[in-house]
Design a protein around this motif. Structure first.
Motif, PDB file in Angstrom:
ATOM      1  N   ASP A   1       0.835  -1.194   0.000  1.00 32.25           N
ATOM      2  CA  ASP A   1       0.000   0.000   0.000  1.00 32.25           C
ATOM      3  C   ASP A   1       0.879   1.258   0.000  1.00 32.25           C
ATOM      4  O   ASP A   1       1.755   1.410   0.840  1.00 32.25           O
ATOM      5  N   ASN A   2       0.645   2.140  -0.958  1.00 34.24           N
ATOM      6  CA  ASN A   2       1.436   3.375  -1.009  1.00 34.24           C
ATOM      7  C   ASN A   2       0.634   4.577  -0.516  1.00 34.24           C
ATOM      8  O   ASN A   2       1.032   5.721  -0.715  1.00 34.24           O
ATOM      9  N   GLY A   3      -0.503   4.307   0.115  1.00 34.77           N
ATOM     10  CA  GLY A   3      -1.384   5.362   0.613  1.00 34.77           C
ATOM     11  C   GLY A   3      -0.757   6.235   1.682  1.00 34.77           C
ATOM     12  O   GLY A   3      -1.242   7.332   1.950  1.00 34.77           O
ATOM     13  N   VAL A   4       0.343   5.757   2.288  1.00 34.02           N
ATOM     14  CA  VAL A   4       0.997   6.535   3.339  1.00 34.02           C
ATOM     15  C   VAL A   4       1.851   7.664   2.756  1.00 34.02           C
ATOM     16  O   VAL A   4       2.268   8.560   3.478  1.00 34.02           O
ATOM     17  N   PHE A   5       2.113   7.588   1.443  1.00 34.75           N
ATOM     18  CA  PHE A   5       2.854   8.678   0.800  1.00 34.75           C
ATOM     19  C   PHE A   5       1.856   9.715   0.291  1.00 34.75           C
ATOM     20  O   PHE A   5       0.838   9.349  -0.302  1.00 34.75           O
ATOM     21  N   ASP A   6       2.171  10.988   0.508  1.00 36.03           N
ATOM     22  CA  ASP A   6       1.255  12.072   0.172  1.00 36.03           C
ATOM     23  C   ASP A   6       0.770  12.030  -1.272  1.00 36.03           C
ATOM     24  O   ASP A   6      -0.412  11.930  -1.538  1.00 36.03           O
ATOM     25  N   ARG A   7       1.715  12.148  -2.189  1.00 34.10           N
ATOM     26  CA  ARG A   7       1.359  12.098  -3.604  1.00 34.10           C
ATOM     27  C   ARG A   7       2.282  11.092  -4.276  1.00 34.10           C
ATOM     28  O   ARG A   7       3.351  11.449  -4.776  1.00 34.10           O
TER      29      ARG A   7
END
Ligand code: HEC
Ligand code: HEC
Ligand code: HEC
Ligand code: HEC
Length: 126
Positions: free
Chosen positions: A31-37
């Motif tokens: 999951d890359n949702g923890v990175f802002d953009r």
């Protein structure tokens, strides 16, 4: 009304339990949702299949725990936490920032073992 509420709650809690239990079995990417953009598509990672193929039995190979002095705690693991629970976006002391933490963990092992992808597009597959 009370009865409907009861069954509603029961079904909801069963659904929740099933979802949590199969959390990493169903994992196909990180999951890359923890990175802002996020700049890249999320990295391919079929958790259980990957670890079986690579012969990784020790969860703490990735889900590590350290004591205050930075000593790795053998036989203990942090599998109930995400990497982002401890790693912030930026480096903090000897603790690498989140992107570096993922890359050093994943690519670090692939380089050392000379197995597994090391090129960007092999992990961040469009
Ligand atoms: C072995 C697999 C692997 C390789 C190879 C790899 N990455 Fe990643 N990368 C990850 C993982 C895992 C994350 C964490 C979250 C995610 O994106 O799924 C990540 C996160 C990132 C992020 C932060 C999130 C975002 O999308 O902004 C960037 C930027 C990034 N990688 C760029 C690169 C670049 C550029 C390369 C090649 C030089 C590369 N990565 C190679 C696995 C990899
Ligand atoms: C090769 C590295 C690696 C190994 C070995 C590994 N995991 Fe994971 N696991 C991950 C990554 C990466 C994630 C996603 C973490 C994130 O999103 O921050 C994850 C996520 C999880 C999650 C979901 C955690 C959450 O809160 O999202 C569980 C549960 C889990 N792993 C259990 C295990 C168990 C149990 C073992 C040992 C049998 C194990 N893992 C071995 C890399 C690994
Ligand atoms: C419970 C907190 C915690 C969790 C969860 C955690 N880390 Fe760490 N990690 C640390 C600390 C603290 C350090 C610095 C240790 C030291 O002092 O050298 C570290 C260091 C690292 C390092 C550099 C040292 C090394 O082992 O190569 C990498 C890479 C890394 N973490 C990747 C990850 C990844 C990937 C995940 C998720 C699968 C993760 N970490 C989960 C606390 C954590
Ligand atoms: C401790 C070692 C180790 C770590 C850590 C590790 N890998 Fe791997 N990985 C391997 C090995 C070994 C292979 C090759 C397995 C084979 O095919 O023999 C591999 C293969 C892969 C493959 C090819 C397809 C597959 O599933 O076999 C992908 C994609 C991959 N790794 C992604 C990742 C990502 C993303 C991470 C970090 C979250 C990661 N790996 C962390 C050892 C590791």
């Amino acid at each position: 009304m009370k009865r409907m509420l009861f069954w509603g709650m029961t079904i909801l809690s069963i659904a929740l339990a099933v979802c949590t239990a199969s959390g990493q079995e169903d994992m196909t990417f990180v999951d890359n949702g923890v990175f802002d953009r996020p700049q890249r598509p999320p990295a391919i990672f079929e958790h259980d299949v990957h670890n079986e193929t690579a012969g990784l039995d020790d969860c703490a190979e990735c889900h590590h725990l350290y004591d205050e002095s930075g000593q790795k705690l053998e036989g203990e693991s942090s599998e109930d936490q995400t990497c982002a629970d401890c790693h912030e976006i930026k480096d903090v002391g000897r603790k690498p920032g989140l992107r570096k933490a993922f890359h050093n963990n994943c690519k670090g092992c692939h380089l050392a073992e000379q197995k597994g992808p090391i090129a960007c597009a092999q992990c961040h597959v469009r």
